[in-house]
Enzyme design. Sequence first.
Site, PDB file in Angstrom:
ATOM      1  N   LYS A 157      -6.570   1.641 -20.891  1.00 47.65           N
ATOM      2  CA  LYS A 157      -5.606   2.714 -21.184  1.00 47.65           C
ATOM      3  C   LYS A 157      -4.198   2.351 -20.700  1.00 47.65           C
ATOM      4  O   LYS A 157      -3.227   2.468 -21.436  1.00 47.65           O
ATOM      5  CB  LYS A 157      -6.079   4.022 -20.511  1.00 47.65           C
ATOM      6  N   ASP A 177      -8.381  -9.887 -21.398  1.00 44.63           N
ATOM      7  CA  ASP A 177      -9.312  -8.831 -20.992  1.00 44.63           C
ATOM      8  C   ASP A 177     -10.696  -9.437 -21.039  1.00 44.63           C
ATOM      9  O   ASP A 177     -11.009 -10.218 -21.942  1.00 44.63           O
ATOM     10  CB  ASP A 177      -9.202  -7.612 -21.938  1.00 44.63           C
ATOM     11  N   SER A 233      -2.491  -2.152  -9.876  1.00 38.50           N
ATOM     12  CA  SER A 233      -3.922  -1.909 -10.095  1.00 38.50           C
ATOM     13  C   SER A 233      -4.670  -1.740  -8.774  1.00 38.50           C
ATOM     14  O   SER A 233      -4.894  -0.613  -8.332  1.00 38.50           O
ATOM     15  CB  SER A 233      -4.488  -3.034 -10.944  1.00 38.50           C
ATOM     16  N   ARG A 234      -5.061  -2.824  -8.160  1.00 43.79           N
ATOM     17  CA  ARG A 234      -5.685  -2.760  -6.836  1.00 43.79           C
ATOM     18  C   ARG A 234      -5.205  -3.966  -6.025  1.00 43.79           C
ATOM     19  O   ARG A 234      -5.133  -5.085  -6.546  1.00 43.79           O
ATOM     20  CB  ARG A 234      -7.215  -2.781  -6.924  1.00 43.79           C
ATOM     21  N   ASP A 258       2.647  -2.048  -6.125  1.00 46.57           N
ATOM     22  CA  ASP A 258       2.381  -0.640  -5.833  1.00 46.57           C
ATOM     23  C   ASP A 258       1.102  -0.515  -5.010  1.00 46.57           C
ATOM     24  O   ASP A 258       0.784   0.565  -4.518  1.00 46.57           O
ATOM     25  CB  ASP A 258       2.241   0.159  -7.131  1.00 46.57           C
ATOM     26  N   GLU A 263      -3.903  -1.859   2.239  1.00 48.34           N
ATOM     27  CA  GLU A 263      -3.079  -0.645   2.190  1.00 48.34           C
ATOM     28  C   GLU A 263      -3.705   0.541   2.910  1.00 48.34           C
ATOM     29  O   GLU A 263      -2.994   1.431   3.376  1.00 48.34           O
ATOM     30  CB  GLU A 263      -2.779  -0.250   0.737  1.00 48.34           C
ATOM     31  N   HIS A 295       1.425   2.949  -3.437  1.00 43.55           N
ATOM     32  CA  HIS A 295       0.396   3.492  -4.341  1.00 43.55           C
ATOM     33  C   HIS A 295       0.872   4.821  -4.937  1.00 43.55           C
ATOM     34  O   HIS A 295       0.163   5.821  -4.878  1.00 43.55           O
ATOM     35  CB  HIS A 295      -0.938   3.670  -3.594  1.00 43.55           C
TER      36      HIS A 295
END
Length: 347
Positions: A157, A177, A233-234, A258, A263, A295
């Site tokens: 998405k 992907d 993302s992570r 981010d 974190e 985040h």
Amino acid sequence: MNKKIKIAFFDAKDYDKNSFMEANAGDEFEITFFETRLTPDTVQLAKGCDVVCVFVNDDINEAVIEALSFMNVSLVALRCAGYNNVDIENAYGIVHIVRVPAYSPYAVAEHAMALLLTSVRRIHKAYIRTKDFNFSLNGLTGFDLHGKTIGVIGTGKIGRILIDICRGFGMNIIAYDKFPAADSGINYVELGELFEKSDIISLHCPLTDENRHMINRETIGMMKKGVVIINTSRGALIDSEALIEGIKDRKVGAACLDVYEEESNVFFHDYSGHIVDDDTLARLISMPNVIVSSHQAFLTREALKNIADTTLSNIREFFENGVCPNEVCYKCASVSACDQKHTKKCF
Ligand code: NAI
């Protein structure tokens, strides 16, 4: 009258409380907000509740799952999409897991672009300079995004929305992907080719055991000199030490982060005025070409409303209908997929 469903809400921030209180304006649910995270030490706070509601840095490990089961808490309601913080294999057969698969993919994709533009046009530097009435342009030279190649890893998405945004900027787009979308019109390439050809790389895949540290010394070595890396993302998709080396070697031109692999110890808290122990994070933040946001990519009014509405609807459906389309289990997460296909509970 039906008994109210009791929700123990962990890691509650003011913006969470506001959006959930608004979504629960009719007092359908009894929600107790706890500022602390869910850990083996705090899990007892959920005693007497039916559900625990958790976020990205709550740790739903084996010990927590065992304690929840002991207290008859049958549902973990994640108010996020990713579930890498849940031991889903151990949860299977004990507690059900529901999540919010999409709350605003636009929020995250737009934040990724905001970070990219800030970085390449040096807005973070200009903002501080003009606040101090320093109107010099030295050191603020950026580059056009038009005509540059962005490699998007993960075309779900969020990745696809970013692709659409980048098309508007006249960028060349290549993507990787693990499960490429058929007939999507996306130019898929192998991961190695993406690393070699991209001027900008943006991560939009989930974190799994297999792709932990997918950005590492070796893969950074394959990249173009000056590459800009964006991670919304992570954190653990990037080996932070390798990233620091890449930046010091001038191989990586900029990083927009981010998320960060450690974190959970710092993000979402105010440490201004404190000494932060994490030297890796401190080194990254000290670099002029690294932008860190904590985040916050999801944090829009629209996303918060969707998160609250979907989480409460997940809980309602689970207890009233016994079926929840947003349930996940370790089988749902694997290629073989869960047999129940969301028409029954996963177990
Ligand atoms: P999605 O499930 O729609 O798409 C993920 C895509 O990644 C899928 O197309 C999947 O096939 C692909 N994928 C899976 N394993 C892969 C691998 N090893 N390599 C490459 N691709 C792989 O997920 P969505 O909604 O686009 O979210 C992506 C990620 O964004 C989430 O997993 C989450 O970690 C992160 N996220 C971050 C937020 C933030 O505030 N920073 C907020 C929401 C999500």
